[in-house]
Motif scaffolding. Structure first.
Motif, PDB file in Angstrom:
ATOM      1  N   ALA A 286      -6.777   0.158   3.940  1.00 30.51           N
ATOM      2  CA  ALA A 286      -5.583  -0.990   3.810  1.00 30.51           C
ATOM      3  C   ALA A 286      -5.853  -1.857   5.206  1.00 30.51           C
ATOM      4  O   ALA A 286      -5.497  -3.062   4.996  1.00 30.51           O
ATOM      5  CB  ALA A 286      -4.294  -0.092   3.925  1.00 30.51           C
TER       6      ALA A 286
ATOM      7  N   SER B 229       0.799  -1.161   0.010  1.00 30.11           N
ATOM      8  CA  SER B 229      -0.142   0.049   0.246  1.00 30.11           C
ATOM      9  C   SER B 229       0.894   1.301   0.089  1.00 30.11           C
ATOM     10  O   SER B 229       2.161   1.391   0.653  1.00 30.11           O
ATOM     11  CB  SER B 229      -1.087  -0.049   1.078  1.00 30.11           C
ATOM     12  N   CYS B 230       0.248   2.308  -0.658  1.00 28.15           N
ATOM     13  CA  CYS B 230       1.174   3.730  -0.769  1.00 28.15           C
ATOM     14  C   CYS B 230       1.039   4.318   0.534  1.00 28.15           C
ATOM     15  O   CYS B 230       0.042   4.391   1.114  1.00 28.15           O
ATOM     16  CB  CYS B 230       0.767   4.324  -2.041  1.00 28.15           C
TER      17      CYS B 230
ATOM     18  N   LEU C  54      -7.552   6.008   3.180  1.00 28.80           N
ATOM     19  CA  LEU C  54      -6.632   4.985   2.566  1.00 28.80           C
ATOM     20  C   LEU C  54      -6.087   3.943   3.795  1.00 28.80           C
ATOM     21  O   LEU C  54      -6.149   2.974   3.686  1.00 28.80           O
ATOM     22  CB  LEU C  54      -5.545   5.420   1.884  1.00 28.80           C
TER      23      LEU C  54
ATOM     24  N   GLY D 124      -5.683  -5.383  -6.939  1.00 31.27           N
ATOM     25  CA  GLY D 124      -5.531  -4.389  -6.227  1.00 31.27           C
ATOM     26  C   GLY D 124      -6.726  -3.477  -6.578  1.00 31.27           C
ATOM     27  O   GLY D 124      -7.480  -3.386  -7.355  1.00 31.27           O
TER      28      GLY D 124
ATOM     29  N   VAL E 143      -3.209  -1.962  -2.101  1.00 30.84           N
ATOM     30  CA  VAL E 143      -4.284  -0.779  -1.773  1.00 30.84           C
ATOM     31  C   VAL E 143      -3.651   0.349  -2.084  1.00 30.84           C
ATOM     32  O   VAL E 143      -2.731   0.969  -1.102  1.00 30.84           O
ATOM     33  CB  VAL E 143      -4.781  -0.967  -0.595  1.00 30.84           C
ATOM     34  N   MET E 144      -4.096   1.169  -2.982  1.00 34.93           N
ATOM     35  CA  MET E 144      -3.532   2.360  -3.564  1.00 34.93           C
ATOM     36  C   MET E 144      -4.281   3.547  -3.290  1.00 34.93           C
ATOM     37  O   MET E 144      -5.623   3.388  -3.299  1.00 34.93           O
ATOM     38  CB  MET E 144      -2.948   2.111  -4.914  1.00 34.93           C
TER      39      MET E 144
END
Length: 356
Positions: A278, A263-264, A274, A313, A296-297
């Motif tokens: 995530a 994840s970012c 986010l 994703g 997960v972006m």
């Protein structure tokens, strides 16, 4: 990475050392006398991927509970015993698969003889557990403290007591809360014996601190080929220890279990919750054993491309989510509240297709 070749032994039906994978274990933090709560936690640990579980046996009442626990446990059971050899004998008669006991701490030669004979009769290995906080006083004086050298000498003393009785189903641990001292102790011991080594950083701390210290210490040892079984010791729910352990092993290419979640980091362009998404994805996949990559972006524009190698994703934007596989968009989802349930549906479809 090469791995030190050690002897092989069995804890119940789980092989340790030799060519066996690095095994993941934990310890219940329940009152062993409470059979229901202890069995509940053992099953939770098994679902998370734990392969061996240890329980504390501080008194006769706890020892009396072992028979029921052994009958019900889906995992090999280790009895953790200090000083009282009678508890070790009771535990073995109850059917435990191994002992964690230091023979030098249980009294005279006759008591050691009795425990070794019983362990041999039951085919139960013994883990010698040296802890930097409880070394022999003469070693502390000789070495000026709980140094790696002092810990190794303590371990060799206990090993000698078993070897001279013809007992060799031995595991060894050398734990302190110091990452550097723990690493040095295991490095020294690995040069001297070929018994399987159980590695860990004891009293590592709470979830984040303990995970970091364990990852650094155990990661270095595993990279050097040292370690046949491990425990990540956290001041937290023991189930969390299993996830951290597998992530350490995965990052070094030693073992894989369950999905890898990438994840970012959040930034000013993120327009969905986010972190929450995530964490919920991670929680929903906690007991999934299949190995695959989930992304997960937080950006619908760049997310699929940045996570192109992920098997599946999701990338979220303002009121919109994009579900993708290997960077290719599968479908779009409207509404933040629909992102998690729709993504989990797609993961279920993905896993079904993969297994068919």
């Amino acid at each position: 990475m090469k791995r030190n070749r050690t002897r092989t032994l069995n804890v119940g039906n789980v092989g340790i050392g030799g060519k066996n994978p690095v095994r993941v274990q934990s310890m219940c933090n329940t009152d062993t006398r409470d059979i229901l709560s202890t069995m509940t936690q053992i099953r939770q640990l098994a679902d998370a991927g734990c392969e061996i579980v240890r329980v504390a046996v501080p008194d006769d009442e706890a020892a009396a509970a072992l028979s029921a626990l052994c009958d019900q446990s889906p995992l090999p059971l280790i009895a953790d015993i200090h000083f009282d050899h009678r508890l070790a004998l009771t535990a073995l008669d109850a059917g435990v698969d191994g002992l964690r006991i230091n023979p030098g701490n249980i009294g005279n030669e006759h008591r050691v003889d009795a425990v070794v004979r019983a362990a041999m009769a039951h085919g139960a290995p013994i883990r010698i557990g040296v802890n930097g906080g409880s070394l022999e006083k003469d070693l502390l004086r000789q070495y000026g403290g709980p140094t790696p050298e002092a810990m190794v000498e303590s371990g060799l003393r206990h090993i000698s007591m078993l070897e001279k009785r013809g007992f060799h189903d031995i595991k060894i641990s050398l734990k302190t809360s110091s990452v550097l001292n723990t690493i040095a102790a295991y490095q020294l011991m690995a040069e001297k014996v070929d018994y399987p080594l159980h590695i860990g950083i004891t009293e590592a701390g709470t979830l984040v601190r303990g995970a970091v210290k364990s990852a650094v210490g155990l990661g270095i040892l595993l990279y050097e080929g040292i370690g046949d079984t491990l425990r990540v010791s956290l001041t937290h729910d023991p189930v969390a220890e299993i996830g951290v352990a597998y992530e350490i092993l995965r990052s070094l290419g030693r073992r894989e279990r369950g999905p890898e979640i990438i994840s970012c980091p959040t930034c000013g362009r993120t327009e969905i919750r986010l972190i929450e998404l995530a964490e919920k994805v991670e929680e929903a996949l906690l007991n999934v054993e299949e190995v695959f990559t989930v992304a997960v972006m937080g950006c619908v524009v760049n997310g699929p491309g940045e996570a192109r190698e992920a098997d599946i994703g999701i990338a979220g934007g303002r009121g919109l989510g994009i579900i993708f596989r290997k960077g290719e968009v599968v479908r779009k989802v409207k509404g933040d509240e629909n992102l998690l349930p729709e993504f989990m549906k797609e993961i279920e479809i993905f896993l079904k297709e993969r297994s068919s």
